[in-house]
Design a protein around this motif. Sequence first.
Motif, mmCIF file in Angstrom:
data_model
loop_
_atom_site.group_PDB
_atom_site.id
_atom_site.type_symbol
_atom_site.label_atom_id
_atom_site.label_comp_id
_atom_site.label_asym_id
_atom_site.label_seq_id
_atom_site.Cartn_x
_atom_site.Cartn_y
_atom_site.Cartn_z
ATOM 1 N N GLU A 169 48.220 -16.734 44.290
ATOM 2 C CA GLU A 169 48.024 -18.067 44.849
ATOM 3 C C GLU A 169 49.255 -18.932 44.632
ATOM 4 O O GLU A 169 49.705 -19.155 43.512
ATOM 5 C CB GLU A 169 46.812 -18.726 44.180
ATOM 6 C CG GLU A 169 46.427 -20.064 44.797
ATOM 7 C CD GLU A 169 45.151 -20.636 44.195
ATOM 8 O OE1 GLU A 169 44.818 -21.791 44.517
ATOM 9 O OE2 GLU A 169 44.510 -19.923 43.389
ATOM 10 N N SER A 212 45.721 -13.571 39.716
ATOM 11 C CA SER A 212 44.448 -13.252 39.069
ATOM 12 C C SER A 212 44.225 -11.748 39.155
ATOM 13 O O SER A 212 43.999 -11.203 40.238
ATOM 14 C CB SER A 212 43.309 -13.993 39.783
ATOM 15 O OG SER A 212 42.071 -13.631 39.227
ATOM 16 N N LYS A 213 44.345 -11.056 38.005
ATOM 17 C CA LYS A 213 44.145 -9.608 37.976
ATOM 18 C C LYS A 213 43.850 -9.185 36.541
ATOM 19 O O LYS A 213 44.239 -9.843 35.585
ATOM 20 C CB LYS A 213 45.375 -8.851 38.481
ATOM 21 C CG LYS A 213 46.602 -8.974 37.588
ATOM 22 C CD LYS A 213 47.753 -8.157 38.121
ATOM 23 C CE LYS A 213 48.997 -8.326 37.254
ATOM 24 N NZ LYS A 213 48.834 -7.792 35.897
ATOM 25 N N SER A 248 44.217 -11.397 43.357
ATOM 26 C CA SER A 248 44.648 -12.516 44.204
ATOM 27 C C SER A 248 45.930 -13.151 43.681
ATOM 28 O O SER A 248 46.160 -13.192 42.472
ATOM 29 C CB SER A 248 43.539 -13.579 44.279
ATOM 30 O OG SER A 248 43.334 -14.159 43.007
ATOM 31 N N THR A 280 41.653 -6.382 48.056
ATOM 32 C CA THR A 280 40.417 -5.781 47.560
ATOM 33 C C THR A 280 40.544 -4.256 47.518
ATOM 34 O O THR A 280 41.518 -3.695 48.012
ATOM 35 C CB THR A 280 39.223 -6.172 48.462
ATOM 36 O OG1 THR A 280 39.507 -5.732 49.797
ATOM 37 C CG2 THR A 280 39.000 -7.673 48.448
ATOM 38 N N VAL A 331 44.827 -12.230 49.118
ATOM 39 C CA VAL A 331 43.743 -11.619 48.348
ATOM 40 C C VAL A 331 43.672 -10.137 48.742
ATOM 41 O O VAL A 331 43.634 -9.796 49.920
ATOM 42 C CB VAL A 331 42.392 -12.299 48.632
ATOM 43 C CG1 VAL A 331 41.265 -11.569 47.891
ATOM 44 C CG2 VAL A 331 42.429 -13.762 48.220
ATOM 45 N N SER A 338 50.292 -16.808 49.254
ATOM 46 C CA SER A 338 48.930 -16.560 48.768
ATOM 47 C C SER A 338 48.334 -15.382 49.527
ATOM 48 O O SER A 338 48.585 -15.220 50.729
ATOM 49 C CB SER A 338 48.049 -17.799 48.960
ATOM 50 O OG SER A 338 48.560 -18.902 48.221
ATOM 51 N N ILE A 389 38.910 -7.499 42.983
ATOM 52 C CA ILE A 389 39.812 -8.433 43.669
ATOM 53 C C ILE A 389 41.078 -8.649 42.856
ATOM 54 O O ILE A 389 41.058 -8.741 41.628
ATOM 55 C CB ILE A 389 39.110 -9.809 43.881
ATOM 56 C CG1 ILE A 389 37.938 -9.655 44.860
ATOM 57 C CG2 ILE A 389 40.093 -10.837 44.422
ATOM 58 C CD1 ILE A 389 37.136 -10.921 45.049
#
Length: 484
Positions: free
Chosen positions: A290, A344-345, A288, A310, A308, A306, A286
Motif C-alpha cells: 500500500e 502486509s505479509k 498487500s 492472493t 493485493v 498499491s 493475502i
Amino acid sequence: MFIKRRRQRFVSHFSVKSKKNLLMVRIWIIAVWLCIWQSVCVLTGLELILASPVNVFIALWELVRTSVFYTVLINSFFHITIGFLAACIIAVVLGVLAGKYRMVHEFFMPLIHMMKSLPIASFIILLLILFGSSKVSALIAFIVVFPMVYSSVVAGMRQTDKKLLEMGELFSIGFVRTIKYIYLPQVLSYTRSSLKTAIGMSWKAGVSAEVIGLAKNSIGEQLYYAKLYLLTEQLFAWSIIVVGVSLLCENIFFYFLVWLENYVFRGKIQGKLVTANQSDIQKIHILSIENICKKYGDTIVLENVSAVFTDDKINCIMGKSGIGKTTMLKIIMKLLPSDSGEISKTGKISVVFQENRLIDKMSVIHNIMLVLEDTSKENEKRIRTLLMSILPEECMDMPVKNLSGGQKRRVAIARALLCKCDICLMDEPFTGLDSESKQHVVKFVKEYTKNKITIIVTHSETEAKALDSRIYVLTSSNTVVTIQ
C-alpha cells in the motif's frame, strides 16, 4: 552414457599420464641440481665448507640410524606443529569475527602490523627472556603464521558473495549452513595458498628460534653444533631434513583441505533452518502493498504503488524495463527499504532471483537440500524423482558450475518451489530456457505453487497466459492495472 564413460576414462588416463610426466620432470631437475652441486665441489675443492652431495647423503644415512635423530625430529616437529595449529585455529576464529565486524578487525590491526613488521630476531630474544628456550620455537611459529592466516580469512570473509548471503538469509538456511556452505568455501579458496606458505615459514622461523635459543634436543641445536665444529655434512643433512619435513607437512595439510572441501560439498547437508514464529505458520491468503514509494537520489522508481496478491492464482507482474518491477520484489523481500508505504505479509518467502545464486561447487541435489528442513535419504530420493521432470538424471550429482545456463535456471526454480514456503517470488524465472524446457518448467511451476502466494515478474504475456495467471501491469504512472 557410453560416450560419457569413454570421455571420463580418457580424462582420467590423461590426468594420470600428466602427473607421471610431471614427476619425471621434477626428478630430472633434482638430478641436474645434484650434478651441479657435485661439480662445484670438485672444481673448487672446498669440501670443508661446501660438502659434496655424496658425503651429505652418507651423513644423512648415519643420522637416520641413530636414536638421537628421532628424539630431535619429534621434539622439533611437536613444538613447531603446536605453534602452527594454535595460530591457525585462533586466526580462523578471530578472522571470521573480524570479517563480519569491522570493529574487531580495527582492534587487532595494531597487533597484526607489529607481528608483520618487527624482525623475527627481536621476538626470539624477547621470548627467550620471558619463556626460556623450550617454548620459543612454538611461540615464534605462532607469531609468523597468525597474521598470514588471519589476513587471508578476513579477505575471504569480505569477498564472500553478498548475493549468496542474501539467498541464505531469505531461505532461512541458518547460521551453521551459512558458515559451512557459503563462508567456508570462500575462506578456503583464500587461505589455501597462504597456509601452504605459512607451513614453510613456521619451520623456517621455528628452527631459527631453536638455533638462537639452543633449545635442547632440537634440530636448531644440532645445526648450531654442526656449524660450531664445521661439520658441514651434518649441517646440510639437517637442512635437507627440515626441507623434507616442511614439504611433507605441506602435502598433508593440502590433502586435508581437499578432504574438507569434498566433505563440505559432497557430505550430508547439516545444520537447521531458521524456524518460523508460531504466528507465521498460519495459512496465508493475502499479501498487500500500500502506497509504496522508492527513489534513488532524485530518480523516482516507485510512487504510491498499491496492489493485493492472493493465493488462488499465480500473479504475474508485467511492464516495460526499468519501470520498478524488480524493485517492488526486493522491497517485499526486505532486501530494499521503501521510503514510505506498508507491506502486509507473514510467512516464509522463497525466491527465484534474476541471477541463479547457486553454490557452484555444490551438486544440483545439494543446492536444493540446502534450503530444506528434511535432509533425510528418503526425502532426497523424493526430490530426485521430482527433479527428473525438468532435469536430466545425470545432472543430479554434478557440480552446478558444470551445467548449462538453462539447467542452472531450472535448479534455481526447483529450489524455490520445493522448499517449504508461503510466498514464492520469481524474477524473470524463464530467462535462458528453450521452448521445450519452458513447457516442462511451466507445468512444474503450476504444480508446486498451489496454496502459495506466487508473484512472477515477466516481460512475456505468452508466459503469463501459459501459467493461467492473474496479470498485473505496472504503468509509467506507477499505477497497477489488473487484467483478469
